[in-house]
Design a protein around this motif. Structure first.
Motif, PDB file in Angstrom:
ATOM      1  N   ALA A  68      47.381  38.364  33.701  1.00  0.00           N
ATOM      2  CA  ALA A  68      48.093  39.344  34.514  1.00  0.00           C
ATOM      3  C   ALA A  68      47.537  40.754  34.344  1.00  0.00           C
ATOM      4  CB  ALA A  68      49.576  39.309  34.154  1.00  0.00           C
ATOM      5  N   THR A  69      46.271  40.877  33.992  1.00  0.00           N
ATOM      6  CA  THR A  69      45.688  42.204  33.799  1.00  0.00           C
ATOM      7  C   THR A  69      45.550  42.958  35.099  1.00  0.00           C
ATOM      8  OG1 THR A  69      43.445  41.344  34.002  1.00  0.00           O
ATOM      9  CG2 THR A  69      44.378  41.462  31.778  1.00  0.00           C
ATOM     10  N   GLY A  70      45.527  42.264  36.206  1.00  0.00           N
ATOM     11  CA  GLY A  70      45.397  42.917  37.497  1.00  0.00           C
ATOM     12  C   GLY A  70      43.952  43.123  37.919  1.00  0.00           C
ATOM     13  N   ASP A  71      43.033  42.992  36.968  1.00  0.00           N
ATOM     14  CA  ASP A  71      41.626  43.204  37.298  1.00  0.00           C
ATOM     15  C   ASP A  71      41.133  42.217  38.339  1.00  0.00           C
ATOM     16  OD1 ASP A  71      41.336  45.369  35.637  1.00  0.00           O
ATOM     17  OD2 ASP A  71      40.515  44.209  33.970  1.00  0.00           O
ATOM     18  N   ILE A  72      41.600  40.975  38.267  1.00  0.00           N
ATOM     19  CA  ILE A  72      41.111  39.948  39.193  1.00  0.00           C
ATOM     20  C   ILE A  72      41.433  40.322  40.640  1.00  0.00           C
ATOM     21  CG2 ILE A  72      43.119  38.417  39.148  1.00  0.00           C
ATOM     22  CD1 ILE A  72      41.006  36.108  38.983  1.00  0.00           C
ATOM     23  N   ASP A  73      42.534  41.011  40.844  1.00  0.00           N
ATOM     24  CA  ASP A  73      42.917  41.411  42.195  1.00  0.00           C
ATOM     25  C   ASP A  73      41.979  42.469  42.772  1.00  0.00           C
ATOM     26  OD1 ASP A  73      45.106  39.705  42.110  1.00  0.00           O
ATOM     27  OD2 ASP A  73      46.424  41.250  41.282  1.00  0.00           O
ATOM     28  N   ARG A  74      41.237  43.150  41.910  1.00  0.00           N
ATOM     29  CA  ARG A  74      40.323  44.199  42.360  1.00  0.00           C
ATOM     30  C   ARG A  74      38.932  43.653  42.684  1.00  0.00           C
ATOM     31  NH1 ARG A  74      41.317  48.072  37.423  1.00  0.00           N
ATOM     32  NH2 ARG A  74      39.054  48.166  37.618  1.00  0.00           N
ATOM     33  N   LEU A  75      38.696  42.387  42.383  1.00  0.00           N
ATOM     34  CA  LEU A  75      37.393  41.778  42.664  1.00  0.00           C
ATOM     35  C   LEU A  75      37.319  41.308  44.110  1.00  0.00           C
ATOM     36  CD1 LEU A  75      36.851  39.449  39.568  1.00  0.00           C
ATOM     37  CD2 LEU A  75      35.521  41.478  40.136  1.00  0.00           C
ATOM     38  N   THR A  76      36.129  41.392  44.681  1.00  0.00           N
ATOM     39  CA  THR A  76      35.926  40.781  45.993  1.00  0.00           C
ATOM     40  C   THR A  76      35.704  39.283  45.765  1.00  0.00           C
ATOM     41  OG1 THR A  76      33.513  40.992  45.991  1.00  0.00           O
ATOM     42  CG2 THR A  76      34.790  42.873  46.863  1.00  0.00           C
ATOM     43  N   GLU A  77      35.810  38.528  46.829  1.00  0.00           N
ATOM     44  CA  GLU A  77      35.577  37.087  46.734  1.00  0.00           C
ATOM     45  C   GLU A  77      34.153  36.798  46.246  1.00  0.00           C
ATOM     46  OE1 GLU A  77      35.406  33.369  49.811  1.00  0.00           O
ATOM     47  OE2 GLU A  77      37.000  34.840  50.122  1.00  0.00           O
ATOM     48  N   ASP A  78      33.185  37.561  46.746  1.00  0.00           N
ATOM     49  CA  ASP A  78      31.792  37.367  46.337  1.00  0.00           C
ATOM     50  C   ASP A  78      31.572  37.691  44.869  1.00  0.00           C
ATOM     51  OD1 ASP A  78      30.938  36.447  48.792  1.00  0.00           O
ATOM     52  OD2 ASP A  78      30.177  38.387  49.472  1.00  0.00           O
ATOM     53  N   GLU A  79      32.221  38.732  44.372  1.00  0.00           N
ATOM     54  CA  GLU A  79      32.087  39.097  42.952  1.00  0.00           C
ATOM     55  C   GLU A  79      32.641  37.991  42.062  1.00  0.00           C
ATOM     56  OE1 GLU A  79      32.409  43.979  43.223  1.00  0.00           O
ATOM     57  OE2 GLU A  79      34.242  42.779  43.259  1.00  0.00           O
ATOM     58  N   LEU A  80      33.808  37.469  42.439  1.00  0.00           N
ATOM     59  CA  LEU A  80      34.416  36.396  41.655  1.00  0.00           C
ATOM     60  C   LEU A  80      33.572  35.127  41.725  1.00  0.00           C
ATOM     61  CD1 LEU A  80      36.736  35.473  39.877  1.00  0.00           C
ATOM     62  CD2 LEU A  80      38.027  34.938  41.941  1.00  0.00           C
ATOM     63  N   LEU A  81      33.079  34.795  42.902  1.00  0.00           N
ATOM     64  CA  LEU A  81      32.234  33.615  43.069  1.00  0.00           C
ATOM     65  C   LEU A  81      30.984  33.720  42.197  1.00  0.00           C
ATOM     66  CD1 LEU A  81      31.517  30.938  44.447  1.00  0.00           C
ATOM     67  CD2 LEU A  81      30.517  32.279  46.292  1.00  0.00           C
TER      68      LEU A  81
END
Length: 181
Positions: A109-122
């Motif tokens: 629940a750090t919230g960082d994941i919500d700031r990533l784009t789909e491409d960055e996460l992929l």
């Protein structure tokens, strides 16, 4: 053209119907290929191989259930088949979840994941070691159980669990490092 007509056309090896099926589903199937591949070139190869397999096996589709779901299973199984071929490289650490004490699970629940784009996460998922990546994809994205994953990959159920936990921890570390360099 309606989906049933496309399927029937593909069963008759109609090139136009095959092209339309490819155009309709390539984006979704490419997403699957990217999740199981280390880079875009490997994903593109997997995509082509997957569609060849779809068209070669189209007669086994009995119009029961979702055609897209049937295709997804083909692509996931093909990706797993490629992983099994490389299994001799020892992709999985054979250890039970109980033996994992050195992993600090970061709060999701750090919230960082919500700031990533789909491409960055992929890209971060693609950077995971192949064993971790395959288990992570199957469990977190494809929604298979650890028992099913263990059967698919020929590993112990505990190994599947530990690989998932390690993948998740590594991914969370990558996300944290990305934002807090």
């Amino acid at each position: 053209m309606e989906e049933l007509q496309l399927i029937e056309g593909c069963k008759k090896e109609d090139r136009k119907a095959q092209q339309l099926v490819y155009e309709k589903y390539a984006r979704v199937m490419y997403g699957i290929c990217l999740r199981y591949s280390s880079d875009r070139d490997a994903a593109q190869d997997l995509l082509q191989d997957g569609f060849i397999k779809v068209f070669l096996n189209i007669n086994s589709f009995e119009n029961k259930g979702s055609f897209e779901g049937w295709m997804k299973r083909i692509f996931v199984n093909l990706a797993l088949e490629n992983i099994r071929k490389e299994k001799t490289k020892k992709l999985y650490n054979d250890e039970d979840i109980e033996n994992i004490s050195d992993i600090d699970i970061i709060d999701e629940a750090t919230g960082d994941i919500d700031r990533l784009t789909e491409d960055e996460l992929l890209k971060m998922v693609q950077e995971l070691p192949k064993g971790y990546r395959s288990v992570f994809n199957l469990y977190a994205i494809e929604d298979y159980s650890h028992k099913e994953i263990s059967e698919m990959l020929g590993i112990a159920e505990g190994t599947s669990r530990s690989q998932y936990i390690r993948a998740r921890a590594l991914l969370q570390e990558k996300i944290r490092d990305y934002f807090h360099k």
